[in-house]
Scaffold this motif. Structure first.
Motif, short mmCIF file in Angstrom:
data_model
loop_
_atom_site.label_atom_id
_atom_site.label_comp_id
_atom_site.label_asym_id
_atom_site.label_seq_id
_atom_site.Cartn_x
_atom_site.Cartn_y
_atom_site.Cartn_z
N ALA A 1 85.44 33.83 -16.71
CA ALA A 1 85.78 35.41 -17.36
C ALA A 1 87.12 35.20 -18.21
O ALA A 1 88.19 34.62 -17.65
CB ALA A 1 85.78 36.39 -16.43
N TYR A 2 87.12 35.66 -19.46
CA TYR A 2 88.19 35.77 -20.28
C TYR A 2 88.59 34.29 -20.80
O TYR A 2 89.84 34.08 -21.70
CB TYR A 2 89.57 36.69 -19.84
N ILE A 3 88.05 33.26 -20.38
CA ILE A 3 88.20 31.95 -21.06
C ILE A 3 87.28 31.55 -21.99
O ILE A 3 87.54 31.28 -23.21
CB ILE A 3 88.38 30.76 -19.51
N THR A 4 85.73 31.49 -21.67
CA THR A 4 84.82 31.04 -22.36
C THR A 4 83.99 32.62 -22.75
O THR A 4 82.94 32.44 -23.60
CB THR A 4 84.09 30.20 -21.83
N GLN A 5 84.19 33.46 -22.19
CA GLN A 5 83.39 34.65 -22.40
C GLN A 5 83.91 35.94 -21.71
O GLN A 5 84.65 35.94 -20.75
CB GLN A 5 82.03 34.61 -21.44
N CYS A 6 83.72 37.19 -22.36
CA CYS A 6 83.86 38.45 -21.70
C CYS A 6 82.89 38.35 -20.71
O CYS A 6 82.03 38.18 -20.56
CB CYS A 6 83.81 39.34 -22.73
N PRO A 7 83.41 39.14 -19.46
CA PRO A 7 82.43 39.10 -18.40
C PRO A 7 81.46 40.16 -18.64
O PRO A 7 81.30 40.77 -19.74
CB PRO A 7 83.38 40.04 -17.08
N ILE A 8 80.14 39.87 -17.77
CA ILE A 8 78.99 40.78 -17.88
C ILE A 8 79.17 41.96 -17.44
O ILE A 8 79.28 41.92 -16.24
CB ILE A 8 77.76 39.89 -17.41
N GLN B 1 74.64 45.46 -17.81
CA GLN B 1 74.44 44.25 -18.84
C GLN B 1 73.84 42.88 -18.45
O GLN B 1 73.62 42.58 -17.31
CB GLN B 1 75.68 44.23 -19.64
N SER B 2 73.47 42.14 -19.62
CA SER B 2 72.92 40.88 -18.93
C SER B 2 73.52 39.93 -20.02
O SER B 2 73.83 39.99 -20.97
CB SER B 2 71.37 41.05 -19.00
N TYR B 3 73.22 38.49 -19.67
CA TYR B 3 73.76 37.34 -20.61
C TYR B 3 72.88 36.28 -20.02
O TYR B 3 72.53 36.15 -18.95
CB TYR B 3 74.97 36.91 -20.28
N VAL B 4 72.28 35.48 -21.03
CA VAL B 4 71.64 34.13 -20.71
C VAL B 4 72.34 32.94 -21.04
O VAL B 4 72.97 32.53 -21.92
CB VAL B 4 70.66 34.00 -21.85
N ASP C 1 73.89 37.03 -27.53
CA ASP C 1 74.10 38.19 -26.70
C ASP C 1 75.39 37.72 -25.77
O ASP C 1 75.45 38.29 -24.62
CB ASP C 1 72.93 37.99 -25.54
N LEU C 2 76.35 37.01 -26.59
CA LEU C 2 77.36 36.57 -25.62
C LEU C 2 78.13 38.12 -25.29
O LEU C 2 78.31 38.97 -26.25
CB LEU C 2 78.37 36.01 -26.81
N PRO C 3 78.80 38.37 -23.92
CA PRO C 3 79.39 39.80 -23.82
C PRO C 3 80.29 39.79 -24.61
O PRO C 3 81.06 38.98 -24.95
CB PRO C 3 79.51 39.43 -22.31
N LYS C 4 80.77 41.40 -24.88
CA LYS C 4 81.83 41.76 -25.64
C LYS C 4 82.87 42.25 -24.55
O LYS C 4 82.58 43.03 -23.52
CB LYS C 4 81.24 42.75 -26.49
N CYS C 5 84.21 42.23 -24.56
CA CYS C 5 85.09 42.70 -23.85
C CYS C 5 85.15 44.24 -24.19
O CYS C 5 85.05 44.81 -25.06
CB CYS C 5 86.53 41.82 -24.00
#
Length: 544
Positions: free
Chosen positions: A67-74, A78-81, A540-544
């Motif tokens: 989290a906060y390195i390669t993606q914002c958390p889910i 929400q969902s993420y693939v 679908d990359l999560p947003k912060c």
């Protein structure tokens, strides 16, 4: 699907976060070369992200998970693939939550079989069994770490260790919750051992049964046979256990207990046991297992047996065959020297804290930089070129003010805060020496690098000597792994090639130290060829 459920352990029930209603979570099984697609739906009340620990993620950094390195958390609801291809890897890895302390219960094995028709480089076992060590708190782990960060003190320690989620017969109310391995005389079993504990390195031994180690961190090694092994959080170890040739008339404890040089009371000093039991060919009962047999216990090393640990890790060598070569970089483009260890932050103005002194709070730092997670994801900032105000690229390559790292600590133990990264060019051959310090006590720190395996070319005690120590490096068949222990009051030298573009987290795998800032990250720039560039982010990359 990530959600909460009630689980009873150690005489008490509590709500924990789990995946698909299972604890530990489901096994992700694949073959080398497979594309893996996992849809994560977050029905828990916490932000969530999942890391596929040890998977190289070539050009697919968006699926790495921290989290906060390669993606914002889910976010909840929400969902993420997660999509990634397993390239050139086979063996045991694992997946776990990579945000706050949620990996306490959100974890499970990754089993990667060789390509179809490719054998193991050892005799195939009769059966394969995952063995995951975990750590159980009666308290809510999210409350434990949030309270510790408020007071600046050390967090409360766990109440038990578990094997595949079960505490076993040495803990209260837990005999019914015991992991049992049932074996047939003469057969060989492969245990896929994973240390998913939050804060503890563990010794492991099975009474009366030597263990032959064939693989660590999903890389084959030259097989070695031991009575006891050591495994740090984040590491995996595949071992072959051969059952006795005829029915022995006994059952055997398999036990794990911590290795630590930290002050007493700062870690869980308990022992977990599972049971190895033999099928009795002479028994009329359908089960064929006898409850009234003598139980034999293994002898584990002393809790602070650092010499056992260094002798053990020195025995691990890459297979280094034509089929499984050890591609150790022989020349080095970039050299780094990082101190790793604890330190302090001053207390808030007029506040009192529960750190090492009442006017300080615990912290931890790499080269005196205690890493601060940004509020947006680093990888996206790097990819879009909008890093200004998110991170700086000036992480120190060497300590700004050198001192006697393993000697008497300096009077001022305060560390700086920052979100500072190292930038590498694609293809750089990197050598990194990690030097443990004695500030607030010399401890072993298991360091994990995301996105790469590295070769452990040297290790030693005391302060690293750049004039003498490199001459002793093993550049022929050093062990290759993704997580390595920086020895207590010692150093370790690793080499890797920066052949994976993206932003890659590197951190201690003791969660308490991660919370205190014992982490940093590397940016690897794109190479010039199309297959050397980071792929664009998924929609679908999560947003912060």
């Amino acid at each position: 699907m990530v959600a909460t459920m009630n689980v009873t352990r150690l005489c008490g029930s509590k709500s924990i976060v789990v995946v698909n209603g299972q604890f530990p979570g489901p096994t992700v099984s694949a073959r080398e070369g497979d594309l893996v697609v996992v849809r994560v739906v977050n029905k828990a009340q916490y932000n969530m992200s999942i890391h596929w620990h040890g998977v190289r993620q070539l050009r697919s950094g968006w699926a790495d998970g921290p989290a906060y390195i390669t993606q914002c958390p889910i976010q909840p609801g929400q969902s993420y693939v997660y999509k990634f291809t397993i390239t050139g890897q086979r063996g045991t890895l694992w997946w776990h939550a990579h945000i706050s302390w949620l990996r306490a219960t959100v974890y499970g094995p990754i089993v990667i079989l060789p390509k179809l028709g490719v054998p193991y480089p050892f005799a195939a076992p009769y059966k394969e069994v995952p063995l995951m060590f975990g750590e159980w708190w009666k308290a809510d782990t999210e409350a434990v770490i949030s309270q510790a960060l408020q007071t600046g003190g050390g967090p409360n320690v766990s109440d038990a260790f578990t094997i595949n989620g079960l505490p076993g017969p040495l803990y209260n109310c837990s005999a019914k919750d015991t992991f049992k391995l049932k074996v047939k005389p003469g057969k060989t079993y492969m245990l896929r051992i994973i240390n998913a504990a939050l804060n503890d390195e563990l010794f492991f031994s099975v009474a009366g049964h030597p263990l032959t180690i064939v693989d660590v961190d999903a890389v084959y090694i030259k097989p070695i046979t031991v009575e006891t092994l050591l495994i740090t959080p984040g590491q995996t170890t595949n071992v072959l256990l051969t059952a006795k040739p005829s029915y022995p008339g006994a059952t055997y404890y398999m036990m794990a207990a911590p290795y630590s040089t930290a002050a007493s009371g700062t870690f869980d000093n308990t022992t977990v046991a599972g049971i190895l039991e033999y099928e009795d060919p002479g028994s009329p009962s359908s089960a064929g297992f006898n409850k009234n047999l003598p139980v034999l216990r293994p002898t584990l090393p002393q809790i602070n047996d650092t010499s056992f640990v260094s002798n053990y890790t020195a025995k691990l060598r890459s297979l280094a065959t034509e089929e499984y070569p050890a591609g150790v970089p022989q020349e080095v483009d970039r050299r780094f020297f990082f101190t790793v260890g604890l330190g302090t932050h001053p207390c808030a103005v007029n506040g009192t804290c529960q750190g090492p002194t009442n006017d300080s709070r615990f912290a931890a730092a790499v080269n005196n930089v205690s890493f601060v997670l940004p509020t947006t994801a680093l990888l996206q900032s790097h990819y879009t070129g909008m890093s200004s105000g998110v991170y700086s690229s000036n992480f120190p390559a060497v300590p700004q003010s050198p001192f006697n790292y393993t000697g008497t600590p300096p009077n001022n133990t305060n560390v700086s805060n920052g979100t500072r990264l190292v930038v590498l060019s694609y293809g750089d051959a990197v050598e990194l020496v990690m030097q443990g310090t004695s500030i607030l006590g010399a401890e072993s720190h298991p360091f994990h690098l995301h996105g790469f395996n590295f070769f452990v070319v040297g290790q030693g005690f005391g302060n690293f000597d750049p004039a003498k120590d490199p001459a002793k490096y093993n550049l022929v068949d050093p062990v290759e792994r993704n997580t390595v222990g920086v020895p207590a009051a010692g150093w370790v030298a690793i080499r890797f090639r920066a052949d994976n573009p993206g932003v890659w987290f590197m951190h201690c795998h003791l969660e308490v130290h991660v919370s205190w800032g014992l982490k940093m990250a590397w940016v690897v720039q794109d190479g010039s060829l199309p297959n050397q560039k980071l792929l664009p982010p998924p929609s679908d990359l999560p947003k912060c």
